[in-house]
Design a protein around this motif. Structure first.
Motif, PDB file in Angstrom:
ATOM      1  N   ILE A  27      -7.435 -22.423 -31.615  1.00  0.00           N
ATOM      2  CA  ILE A  27      -7.645 -21.070 -31.104  1.00  0.00           C
ATOM      3  C   ILE A  27      -7.389 -21.095 -29.604  1.00  0.00           C
ATOM      4  CG2 ILE A  27      -9.300 -19.199 -30.808  1.00  0.00           C
ATOM      5  CD1 ILE A  27     -10.681 -20.360 -33.392  1.00  0.00           C
ATOM      6  N   SER A  28      -6.393 -20.341 -29.171  1.00  0.00           N
ATOM      7  CA  SER A  28      -6.031 -20.352 -27.759  1.00  0.00           C
ATOM      8  C   SER A  28      -6.612 -19.165 -26.990  1.00  0.00           C
ATOM      9  CB  SER A  28      -4.507 -20.374 -27.600  1.00  0.00           C
ATOM     10  OG  SER A  28      -3.932 -19.253 -28.224  1.00  0.00           O
ATOM     11  N   MET A  29      -7.054 -18.140 -27.709  1.00  0.00           N
ATOM     12  CA  MET A  29      -7.620 -16.969 -27.054  1.00  0.00           C
ATOM     13  C   MET A  29      -8.528 -16.242 -28.024  1.00  0.00           C
ATOM     14  SD  MET A  29      -7.478 -13.514 -26.601  1.00  0.00           S
ATOM     15  CE  MET A  29      -7.760 -12.364 -25.293  1.00  0.00           C
ATOM     16  N   LEU A  30      -9.678 -15.809 -27.538  1.00  0.00           N
ATOM     17  CA  LEU A  30     -10.602 -15.036 -28.363  1.00  0.00           C
ATOM     18  C   LEU A  30     -11.348 -14.068 -27.455  1.00  0.00           C
ATOM     19  CD1 LEU A  30     -12.669 -16.238 -31.297  1.00  0.00           C
ATOM     20  CD2 LEU A  30     -13.780 -14.870 -29.555  1.00  0.00           C
ATOM     21  N   ALA A  53      -7.716 -12.289 -31.218  1.00  0.00           N
ATOM     22  CA  ALA A  53      -7.677 -13.751 -31.206  1.00  0.00           C
ATOM     23  C   ALA A  53      -6.238 -14.189 -31.385  1.00  0.00           C
ATOM     24  CB  ALA A  53      -8.549 -14.318 -32.322  1.00  0.00           C
ATOM     25  N   HIS A  54      -5.942 -15.335 -30.840  1.00  0.00           N
ATOM     26  CA  HIS A  54      -4.612 -15.919 -30.944  1.00  0.00           C
ATOM     27  C   HIS A  54      -4.815 -17.375 -31.326  1.00  0.00           C
ATOM     28  CE1 HIS A  54      -0.469 -16.649 -28.856  1.00  0.00           C
ATOM     29  NE2 HIS A  54      -0.357 -16.550 -30.156  1.00  0.00           N
ATOM     30  N   PHE A  55      -4.183 -17.815 -32.417  1.00  0.00           N
ATOM     31  CA  PHE A  55      -4.341 -19.201 -32.821  1.00  0.00           C
ATOM     32  C   PHE A  55      -3.025 -19.776 -33.298  1.00  0.00           C
ATOM     33  CE2 PHE A  55      -5.385 -16.701 -36.558  1.00  0.00           C
ATOM     34  CZ  PHE A  55      -4.980 -17.433 -37.671  1.00  0.00           C
ATOM     35  N   HIS A  56      -2.979 -21.102 -33.352  1.00  0.00           N
ATOM     36  CA  HIS A  56      -1.757 -21.819 -33.699  1.00  0.00           C
ATOM     37  C   HIS A  56      -2.007 -22.698 -34.911  1.00  0.00           C
ATOM     38  CE1 HIS A  56      -0.122 -20.529 -29.845  1.00  0.00           C
ATOM     39  NE2 HIS A  56      -1.327 -20.763 -29.379  1.00  0.00           N
TER      40      HIS A  56
END
Length: 135
Positions: A27-30, A53-56
């Motif tokens: 998770i790079s952003m929440l 949220a942004h995840f990889h």
């Protein structure tokens, strides 16, 4: 590049924890609704829900949030394709995603992959899990 955006009806945080555990998602952003510069514009019960949220996963990028939908679980008209390193990894990943979900096509050998299957996880997200063809 196009990044999929998943809308969860109040269970985005649970889904993110699940994907972190099962898919080793990063998770790079929440951001929660209460952290928004316009937090007062949202109902108080949304405060701790995920606004964005942004995840990889597996080199790909996915965005997600809690939507204010009708409570129905389900995504239609698409699936996320998840390549794995080998058939053993495909089996492990497929089985983990299937826990509490629905297998739509059992993991099996096909003419394009030694291990391919389709599963809808417990959040309603469809995944096509595959291992690369062996030479």
């Amino acid at each position: 590049m196009i990044d999929p955006y998943l809308f969860f009806d109040g269970c985005c945080e649970e889904a993110l924890h699940f994907y972190r555990k099962v898919l080793n998602a990063e998770i790079s952003m929440l951001m929660r609704f209460r952290e928004s510069p316009e937090a007062d514009a949202f109902p108080p019960e949304q405060a701790d829900k995920i606004m964005h949220a942004h995840f990889h996963v597996a080199g790909g990028s996915i965005m997600a949030s809690d939507s204010m939908e009708d409570g129905a679980k389900g995504f239609a008209g698409f699936a996320l394709s998840l390549p794995t390193a080998d058939p053993a990894a495909a089996r492990s990943t497929f089985d983990a995603l299937a826990e509490g979900g629905t297998v739509q096509m059992a993991l099996q050998a096909t003419f394009w992959s030694p291990a391919f299957g389709i599963v809808r996880d417990r959040f309603g997200v469809p995944w096509m899990v595959s291992a690369p063809a062996q030479s």
